[in-house]
Every structure is written in structure tokens, then in C-alpha cells.
Motif scaffolding. Structure first.
Motif, short mmCIF file in Angstrom:
data_model
loop_
_atom_site.label_atom_id
_atom_site.label_comp_id
_atom_site.label_asym_id
_atom_site.label_seq_id
_atom_site.Cartn_x
_atom_site.Cartn_y
_atom_site.Cartn_z
N LEU A 70 0.84 -1.21 0.00
CA LEU A 70 0.00 0.00 0.00
C LEU A 70 0.87 1.25 0.00
CD1 LEU A 70 -2.83 1.38 0.39
CD2 LEU A 70 -2.30 1.37 2.83
N PRO A 113 1.90 1.61 -9.99
CA PRO A 113 0.52 1.11 -9.91
C PRO A 113 0.44 -0.17 -9.06
CG PRO A 113 1.42 0.88 -12.14
CD PRO A 113 2.43 1.65 -11.35
N ALA A 114 -0.77 -0.54 -8.73
CA ALA A 114 -0.99 -1.67 -7.81
C ALA A 114 -0.25 -2.94 -8.26
CB ALA A 114 -2.48 -1.94 -7.67
N SER A 124 -6.09 -4.49 -7.45
CA SER A 124 -6.39 -3.20 -6.84
C SER A 124 -6.91 -3.40 -5.43
CB SER A 124 -7.43 -2.46 -7.69
OG SER A 124 -8.01 -1.40 -6.97
N TYR A 167 -4.74 -1.79 -2.48
CA TYR A 167 -5.28 -0.56 -1.90
C TYR A 167 -6.25 -0.79 -0.75
CZ TYR A 167 -3.20 1.96 -5.83
OH TYR A 167 -2.30 2.49 -6.71
N ASP A 200 -8.38 3.71 -10.55
CA ASP A 200 -7.07 3.58 -9.89
C ASP A 200 -5.95 3.89 -10.86
OD1 ASP A 200 -8.05 2.58 -7.51
OD2 ASP A 200 -7.74 0.48 -8.08
N ASP A 201 -4.89 4.51 -10.35
CA ASP A 201 -3.65 4.65 -11.11
C ASP A 201 -3.85 5.39 -12.44
OD1 ASP A 201 -2.36 3.08 -9.10
OD2 ASP A 201 -2.95 1.24 -10.12
N LYS A 245 -5.51 2.95 9.15
CA LYS A 245 -4.60 3.20 8.03
C LYS A 245 -4.20 4.68 7.98
CE LYS A 245 -5.56 0.85 3.87
NZ LYS A 245 -6.30 0.79 2.58
#
Lengths: 419, 419
Positions: A304, A321-322, A371, A375, B75-76, B301
Motif C-alpha cells: 500500500l 501502480p498496484a 487493486s 489498496y 485507480d492509477d 490506516k
């Protein structure tokens, strides 16, 4: 004996195989794919009605597992006060038993979070290796080495002896490498001696490089390459202050970088130029560092952070990116230790697998698995972890050890340590 | 009716009361302290043999709970592509039912992570309020407002009507505030109109300020103060690009800053000057932002990130120590909404409580509770969460709702949304 897990979801590249199966023989994935409905086989994992996703066991590429007793010691302190007034005085009191117990506690936390392999640097290797042998993880265990007149080179000799005695034992789960602490604690002559030994034995070198700003002008990676330090498989932890030339050397010599984002932030060292290394093709993997500078052993957290902080740092929302973080925690970690049969779920790979509960609310809805894992995932999503086809964590229990006895012994010594 | 929880550990300031008790009457903590051994009372929480630690329920000071259906969408991606090509086209398809279902899903995740109160900004308030009423959380619900010729000021009128209809309902759990989106989507005249209404009603204002670099020179906080925007209780989300003058205005007008570290990093906006704000005495609280920019609703988090990234950014290992992050997620959040009876576990406070399993391996050994919670804790350590003395999450279940039915309805609509 063949083991068989049916009706399971499997992460294959970036998508999910629904209702797949994994067949394991002699600790190796002997077959994997869509469901065969072969109900006659052994169901090695009781799914308890849950939707379970199998992912490659994660690889913690930089830690000091014997430091469990120092968790949280020195939080929020300036570096010198942290190291010299807190960590070192405590370390001087650690004995073989405490290192053994700490390594057990650290493995509990790692296994609970889906980590199957770790790369270690610490002392009293007999105790660490005993703990790894019993617990069942895969580990690359390196003696922390530094020039020390009191010990007259004994540390390196001990490291060599440990290599001869333990390397390749426990069905290959245990590897021994060499852990020169850092160029600021090792002379060039000493580093050269270690490099020569490691090269001769074809062993891993595991070193801290440019962790702090102080080191940024003390040496270049080219100088280290010229000594021969990078002629064998090498993991360089941190590299927060690696400059462009250093990054070229990492690439040229195929040195892997263990990125430890939590530790680098907590000790206020900063943010390593990981996006640049990634763009240049350096093999970056992920580490937790120890619980005295993290304070967890959880690569979900590091994935993360890796996918968040480099976006913030570079102002590029496409940085790391993830999928890149996920690879850092799995296949790149395998590359870092030069192990071709871990880090992926494929036929012929070792059966090192983490199983996630797909129905947890933090993962809902689970449409883009990578993802969600990076995340929104967390170590607590892991419901079981196996190494070589044997469970080392299984629905809240550690099948190979006596958890309560170890925690009790640990706490008895822990309380004395802080008296 | 009195409720009684005995044999529980309680976080009191920075230490643990062992074997304490909590007595609850009419949703309020009527007594709290060391164990009375009053076994005759109702045991409201079945501890199931676990060592449980009670902490104040956490306050999520900035979110958009109706966006659960947009989790991980975009995302991203670069910001413009994220917002204009992904988020807005999806939002245009959301209907009342999907907002209701999304708010339910978001509350599940928040409750599961020990959050008891949230400050929201979104649309279709009737649906959001219905979901909050049924689920049982405490919420400050603000209509996202922007100048919009198509609606001719209808949004503000609707926000006022929602205030009149719902503010203070559900035994005071539901508050309605005003959510002018940002100075770049609201003219000065419009902001002034909203500020006047909010001041008249003594209602909360919840706004995005200086989230991105683009905004850094578009306006000063002094200009906003001169409009009267800060004359009522105000939460300013983000403030990543607040300069020294802006920070002085925040302090002068007692404006609270909702810090959203995950979202600011993920959207590549950067790191807000939180250490400076903290030093200046600004009330900083913590938010998750939405699941389309986070992607979790988990203040564990955000506490971790707050205590890590400002150390890395300022190169000061003493920046934002664990206790400061913990207060941001609890008592500072209470200050931000102007609610004096939440955010602490004390006699007379509302019984908004999160219960943690102290025996989880990530929290072991639990000697310095605040350090463990911030640096090693995670939402999954929460085993039960209550608001006004009623459980909204209890050992994997949500007592007030039909979890399976909601998830099923949500997924049916979700699949259509992404077709």
C-alpha cells in the motif's frame, strides 16, 4: 502423497480463475487450473463455506526477525537516541533463547499476514535457524557482519560455518547468506573479504546501502562494485539516497533493491527513488525491516505504501501502480534471492501459497483483485498460509508450533528485559 | 435500562485500565472505571474469553459514503482521466437506491473498523439519511453544493429543507450540515449565501480547500474568511497547499482541518503541512475521503500514514507521534464537529466505543497501547463497535441490518453500472 484443493479462486496474473484447483505433490504445485471436480481427492484446505482466493506467498526481502522483543522500543525518538540509547543497549541483553523466541513470534506475524519467505540479517544464527526449521517458513538467513576488533574476524568465520552446516537444509527451506551491515560499519577490505567468500560459495549478500542522508556522500555504488561486492546475488536494503549513477550500477550488476517504505518514513530517512529505479528496470522488492522501525511484519502495508507514497512524491498518479507493488512483494522477491520456483502460482513452483477471504468487507466488491489487494487489503484477510504444501498458519492457529507456550516464555523474558 | 460491561480493558489517556468496567444508561456512559465485580448486572458484551480493549469510537471527518459503487474505479489514472472520464460519468448513473445501498456498504466497512461517526458530503440526502438511521452510525451529512445554472439554487434550498427535516433526529445521531464543494466550483457570492445560511442555523460547513496544486494561487483563506465562510463551525478537507498565512487563518477562525493522507497521496496531490499546523495549534482531524480515492474506510490506516509520512517529509522522527494521530482520529474529530460528548471514554460521554482484540499477533506484545494501535493496529483488530450503547458491529455481524440482502442488491446494481 498428493494433496488437492478444489473449488478455490486463484489469482492468475491480474485476473481470478473462479472455482479452480491446486494439486500439490512433494511440496510442489503438480497441477493448477480450472476445476476438475475431482471430488475423490484429498481436500487439504477446509474452506468452511468461504470464498477463498489463492495468491503467491509473499516474500519479505529485508527484516531482522530476532528483534520481536524490541517492537515499538524507541518510537518517535531522534535517530541517535533510538539507536544508541534504546536499540543497542537492549540488543546487548538478548540471549540465544530470546533470539529463538523472537524469531518464532516474528514468524507468527509473518505467516498470519501471508508471508512465506523472509530474508534476514541478525546474530546467533543457530537460534534463528532452529526457529525457522521448527516453524516451517522459507528463509535466507544472513549473519550481520561488521569490522570488530574484539571478535577478530570471528563473525565471518561463524557465518561461513553456519553456511556449511545449514545451507540447503530443511528440504531446501533454509538458505544461509552473508550480511555485511553497511559500508559505514565495514571497511573496504572487510567488504572485499566477504564478497570473495560469498562469490566462492555462490551465496547471497544482504546489505544496508544509503539508508540515511549521512551516507549519501560517503561512498558510491561504483566503488562497491569495484570491490566485487555485486559479483554474487545481492540484496541492497533501502537505497533511499541512491543517485542516478548508483541506480545505473544497480541495473548493470543486477542488484535487487529491498524497499522498506514504513521504516524509511518512521526513522525519518525519507522516500527512496523507487519510481526511477522501476523505470530503469532495477529489480525492486519489498521488506518490512524490523518491528523496532516499522512496527509490523506485514507486506500488505508495504505494498500500500509503495503504491501511495511514490505517487505523492513524484506528483504522478500513475507511479507504482498496484500491479507493480504486488510483483515487488511476490515475483520480484523471488528474483532477489535467485529462486526461480517461488513467487508465482504455476505448475512446477513450490507450493508457497497465501489464502485470502474474499468476502471481507474491505475487499468488497472484489472486481479488480490486484487493486483490492493492494489498496484495500490487509494481512488479516489471510486465512491460511502454506510453505512447501504444509500449513504454517491455518484459521487462527499455527499448526507446527505451540503458540501459547512460546508467547508465555517470550513474555517472561520480555518483562525482565525492560526492568 | 442500564447496560454493563465488566472485565474489560479500557484505554484511559495513554495507559490501560486492566479489568475495568463500563456502565451505560440511555446511550450515555453513566459510570466507568476499575472493576466493581458487580456480576449481577447485564453483561452487554460477551467477551468470548478474549482480552478486549475499549477505545473511543473513531471519527471519520471527511468522506463521501455514497460512493461505495466507485471503489477502485480509476485507480492509477491521471487526475483528469480519473475525474472526468471515470468518476463523473459513473456518478451520473447513480440513483436513490444505489446511494442508499452504497451508504449501507460504507457504514459496514466503517463500523467493522471501529468508526462510530462520519462527516459526509454527497447528494440525495434522503437516501443517505435513511441508511444512517437504519444502520445506527452517528453522522454529519452535508449536501455537496456548487453553482449550477441548471438547478437554479435548488441544491441549497434542498440542503436547507434536509436540515429542517432531519437535523437532530435519530436521538441526535443525525446532524445536517452544508457542503459547498470548493472555491473552484462555488462563486464567492454563492459561498457567502451558504455561509450566511449556515451561520443562521448554527450548522456545520464542510468544504474542500486547496486539495491540489492548481488551487494554491486561486484564493487565500483570508479571502474566504472575509466572506464569512469561517464564522460557523467549519471542516476544511485536505489543505495540502495551505501556506503560512492560510494556516494563521485556520488558527484564528478555529477551522478544523480534515487530513486525508491516503487520498492526497493516491491522487498525487502530495503531503499536507500537518506537522506545521499541529505546531501552530490548528485542530487537525482525520478522514478517509471516498473509496474511489483511498480505497478503504479505515482510520487505522490514516493514523499510521499520518504518523509515518510527516516524519519522512520533514525528516524529523518526532513529527506527529502516535498519540497525536490517535487524538486526530478521536477527540480532535469531536472538536471538529463541535460535539463535546464523543471522542473520549469518560463518564457523561455518549457510549460510542470500539472494542479491540488485544491478543492479535500484530498487537503482541501490547505494552505501549497507543504505539501498538497506531503503528501495528488495523481495522480488523476491532471485534465490536457501538454507538449510543447499541452494537452496530458485533463479531462479524451487523446487528441492525440484513447484510446479505444489502450486498446482493448492491451487486445486482453494481454489475449493471459497469456494463
Amino acid at each position: 502423497m498428493k494433496k488437492f484443493i478444489d473449488n478455490i479462486h486463484i489469482l492468475k496474473d491480474e485476473t481470478i480463475i473462479e472455482n479452480g484447483f491446486i494439486e500439490i505433490e512433494d511440496g510442489i504445485i503438480s497441477n493448477i487450473g480450472e476445476s476438475s471436480n475431482n471430488k475423490a481427492n484429498t481436500l487439504a484446505l477446509d474452506l468452511k463455506g468461504k470464498r477463498i482466493l489463492a495468491i503467491p506467498g509473499m516474500i519479505n526481502s529485508h527484516t531482522h526477525s530476532g528483534m520481536a522483543a524490541l517492537k515499538g522500543a524507541g518510537d518517535d525518538l531522534p535517530f541517535e537516541q533510538w539507536l544508541f540509547q534504546t536499540i543497542i543497549p537492549l540488543e546487548e541483553q538478548l540471549d540465544d533463547e530470546m533470539i529463538y523466541l523472537s524469531t518464532m513470534i516474528s514468524q507468527m506475524e509473518m505467516a498470519r499476514n501471508g508471508i512465506t519467505t523472509f530474508v534476514d540479517m541478525y546474530m546467533m544464527l543457530d537460534s534463528i535457524i532452529k526457529a525457522v526449521d521448527e516453524f516451517g517458513m522459507r528463509a535466507y538467513i544472513c549473519r550481520g557482519l561488521q569490522d570488530d576488533s574484539l571478535e577478530d574476524g570471528q563473525r565471518l568465520q561463524k557465518n561461513i560455518k553456519a553456511y556449511e552446516k545449514y545451507h540447503g537444509t530443511a528440504n531446501g527451506r533454509i538458505s544461509v547468506g552473508f550480511g555485511p551491515h553497511s559500508p559505514y560499519l565495514c571497511s573496504k577490505e572487510y567488504l572485499k573479504k566477504i564478497a570473495d567468500v560469498a562469490q566462492e560459495l555462490n551465496a547471497l549478500i544482504h546489505i544496508h546501502l544509503k539508508e540515511s542522508q549521512k551516507e549519501s556522500h560517503q561512498y558510491t555504488f561504483r566503488e562497491l562494485a569495484n570491490i566485487g561486492l555485486f559479483n554474487t546475488q545481492t540484496i541492497a536494503a533501502h537505497c533511499v539516497y541512491a543517485d542516478s549513477d548508483d541506480i545505473q550500477v544497480l541495473k548493470e550488476f543486477n542488484v535487487s533493491v529491498a524497499h522498506n517504505p514504513s521504516s524509511n518514513l518512521k526513522l525519518a530517512n525519507g522516500i527512496a527513488p523507487i519510481e526511477k529505479m522501476h523505470q530503469e528496470g532495477v529489480n525492486v522488492c519489498l521488506g518490512t525491516d524490523s518491528v523496532s522501525s516499522n512496527n509490523s511484519l506485514d507486506l500488505f502495508k508495504e505494498m500500500l505504501l509503495a503504491s501511495l507514497i511514490h505517487k505523492g512524491e513524484t506528483k504522478d498518479p500513475q507511479a507504482i501502480p498496484a500491479i507493480v507493488s504486488f510483483k515487488m512483494a511476490t515475483s520480484n522477491g523471488a528474483n532477489a534471492v535467485g529462486q526461480k520456483n517461488i513467487g508465482l502460482l504455476e505448475k512446477g513452483m513450490r507450493a508457497d501459497i497465501a489464502f485470502l477471504d474474499m468476502d471481507n468487507i474491505n475487499l468488497f466488491p472484489l472486481i479488480k483483485p490486484i487493486s483490492n489487494i493492494v489498496y484495500s487489503g490487509r494481512g488479516s484477510d489471510v486465512i491460511a498460509t502454506m510453505v512447501d504444501g504444509d500449513f504454517i498458519y491455518y484459521f487462527g492457529t499455527y499448526p507446527k508450533i505451540n503458540e501459547e507456550a512460546i508467547k508465555k516464555q517470550f513474555m517472561e523474558k520480555y518483562v525482565k528485559l525492560y526492568k
